[in-house]
Write a protein that holds these residues in place. Sequence first.
Motif, PDB file in Angstrom:
ATOM      1  N   UNK A 178       4.756  11.904  -1.644  1.00 51.69           N
ATOM      2  CA  UNK A 178       4.250  12.044  -0.727  1.00 51.69           C
ATOM      3  C   UNK A 178       3.609  10.658   0.848  1.00 51.69           C
ATOM      4  N   UNK A 179       3.140  10.737   1.387  1.00 53.76           N
ATOM      5  CA  UNK A 179       2.882   9.483   2.062  1.00 53.76           C
ATOM      6  C   UNK A 179       1.162   9.416   2.915  1.00 53.76           C
ATOM      7  N   UNK A 180       0.739   8.894   3.030  1.00 56.36           N
ATOM      8  CA  UNK A 180      -0.456   8.762   3.429  1.00 56.36           C
ATOM      9  C   UNK A 180       0.118   8.445   4.806  1.00 56.36           C
ATOM     10  N   UNK A 181      -1.021   8.684   5.862  1.00 54.17           N
ATOM     11  CA  UNK A 181      -0.350   8.302   6.997  1.00 54.17           C
ATOM     12  C   UNK A 181      -1.818   7.045   7.444  1.00 54.17           C
ATOM     13  N   UNK A 182      -1.451   6.073   7.617  1.00 53.61           N
ATOM     14  CA  UNK A 182      -1.874   4.765   7.963  1.00 53.61           C
ATOM     15  C   UNK A 182      -2.764   4.787   9.231  1.00 53.61           C
ATOM     16  N   UNK A 183      -4.024   4.640   9.297  1.00 48.97           N
ATOM     17  CA  UNK A 183      -4.487   4.647  10.213  1.00 48.97           C
ATOM     18  C   UNK A 183      -5.710   3.438  10.137  1.00 48.97           C
ATOM     19  N   UNK A 184      -5.161   2.410  10.501  1.00 49.72           N
ATOM     20  CA  UNK A 184      -6.226   1.114  10.139  1.00 49.72           C
ATOM     21  C   UNK A 184      -6.064   0.604  12.122  1.00 49.72           C
ATOM     22  N   UNK A 185      -7.170   0.483  12.219  1.00 47.29           N
ATOM     23  CA  UNK A 185      -6.873  -0.328  14.073  1.00 47.29           C
ATOM     24  C   UNK A 185      -6.540  -2.303  13.773  1.00 47.29           C
ATOM     25  N   UNK A 186      -5.797  -1.692  14.969  1.00 48.94           N
ATOM     26  CA  UNK A 186      -4.565  -2.458  14.789  1.00 48.94           C
ATOM     27  C   UNK A 186      -3.404  -3.175  14.082  1.00 48.94           C
ATOM     28  N   UNK A 213       0.657  -1.300   0.159  1.00 51.38           N
ATOM     29  CA  UNK A 213      -0.194   0.060   0.360  1.00 51.38           C
ATOM     30  C   UNK A 213       0.519   0.974   0.059  1.00 51.38           C
ATOM     31  N   UNK A 214       2.275   0.436  -0.354  1.00 51.66           N
ATOM     32  CA  UNK A 214       3.039   2.145  -0.071  1.00 51.66           C
ATOM     33  C   UNK A 214       2.422   3.036  -1.130  1.00 51.66           C
ATOM     34  N   UNK A 215       3.289   3.956  -1.506  1.00 52.98           N
ATOM     35  CA  UNK A 215       4.127   4.803   0.002  1.00 52.98           C
ATOM     36  C   UNK A 215       2.587   5.567   1.200  1.00 52.98           C
TER      37      UNK A 215
END
Length: 430
Positions: free
Chosen positions: A378-386, A355-357
Amino acid sequence: MTAPLVPSVSVVVPHYETPHDLALVLTALELQEHPLDRLEVVVADDGSRRAPDPGDRPYPVRVVRQADEGFRAAAARNLGAAAARGDVLCFLDADTVPEPGYVAAVVRAVAAGADLVVGRRRHADLAATSPEALRAWLSGTGPAPAEFDEPAWLREAYERTDDLATAGDDAYRFVISAVLSTTRRLFEDVGGFEESFSAYGGEDWEFAHRCWLRGAQFRHAPHAVAWHDGPDFAGRTDDARARRSRNVEGLALARFVPGHATRGDALVWAHPDVVVRLDDTGADVAEVVACVRSLLAGSDAGVWLRDGAALAVLEDPRVHGGEPPAAVLGRARYRVDLDRPVVLVGAGLTDLAEVAPVRVGEHLAVHRTRDLHRGETGTAVLDVPGVGADPAAGVDLQRRWGHEDHRRRPRFQRSLRTPFVVTERPTAAP
């Protein structure tokens, strides 16, 4: 207004003991629509017993040679490119005859933004064709030779990817060196062909893989047609020979081209798919070990430690000190930067690479190498529970690993009080 200067083109032809084929290629190049005063030819001989004689041609042509040390087409192409002066490098195999519009079609593709261009390779029986007959055929005044089937897998791939415009990380699989052209800048940036390839096949895919990661724009030019003498390789060999050839090529590719399709899973390779740079300065060795274990679990990765104090206890061949070598960086699809040791939670490094970046928490960022070279950082902030990357500070390895061992469920279990019973095989009656 002054007309823009037509790009200079160098055609590099690797050659070995095929004077008839070479004569056909050199004759076909005389008929090119591209201005011949902006065209040169370099014949790169791979150790033929007698040096090839190109004869008098209406364009500059020179011969460069290397010793016969086995099949070294990659090294021959590099030798020819080093002697070439053109802005565009066209690599044509000595048994692959270009139509008159070949070079002009390549130049148009480059002018439209392509860094790497693949022509259209067709197949015909040219074994008995003389240079005079070839000239008549290509000029439209003589009969065409017998034609063989065109490889369907290439045609379908170009159709599916809009002539490589929408190709992904597998784009290298649709690049063939017989009809390959690049800008000189791209060729020099990636360092040319990998010269350790010493058997037929594979060096073009490895070269294209590095070009792709470098950020190159690929394009298939269907009007850049060249005719290969004989059928496609897969159509002229028996199954056993084809299988042996694929295995030799596959193992050579596995050394340099990461990915499940080239090397499967579980083995350790010198050129990993993911390069991790970890700033372990001042970190406790146990924290570094826990972090490295978390990163390597289930991934085709290599870790480079800035400080490297943990190397005193880590003997894993995937863990190194200092900076990753350029050859490794040029072949890894993904790059990970860590400013401190962390432990991944809920996802592995392979999952994050897909799922990068992406950035996980404050300390871990995963980028695609191709994106970095194209300035797409550019990078997204991964915000997935767990899913997260917890700091490794305060880790207790004995308790952590002991707890993991305690929770394991063995596939079978037996009591120490009830040992296995071994039953002797009955003796056959006399």
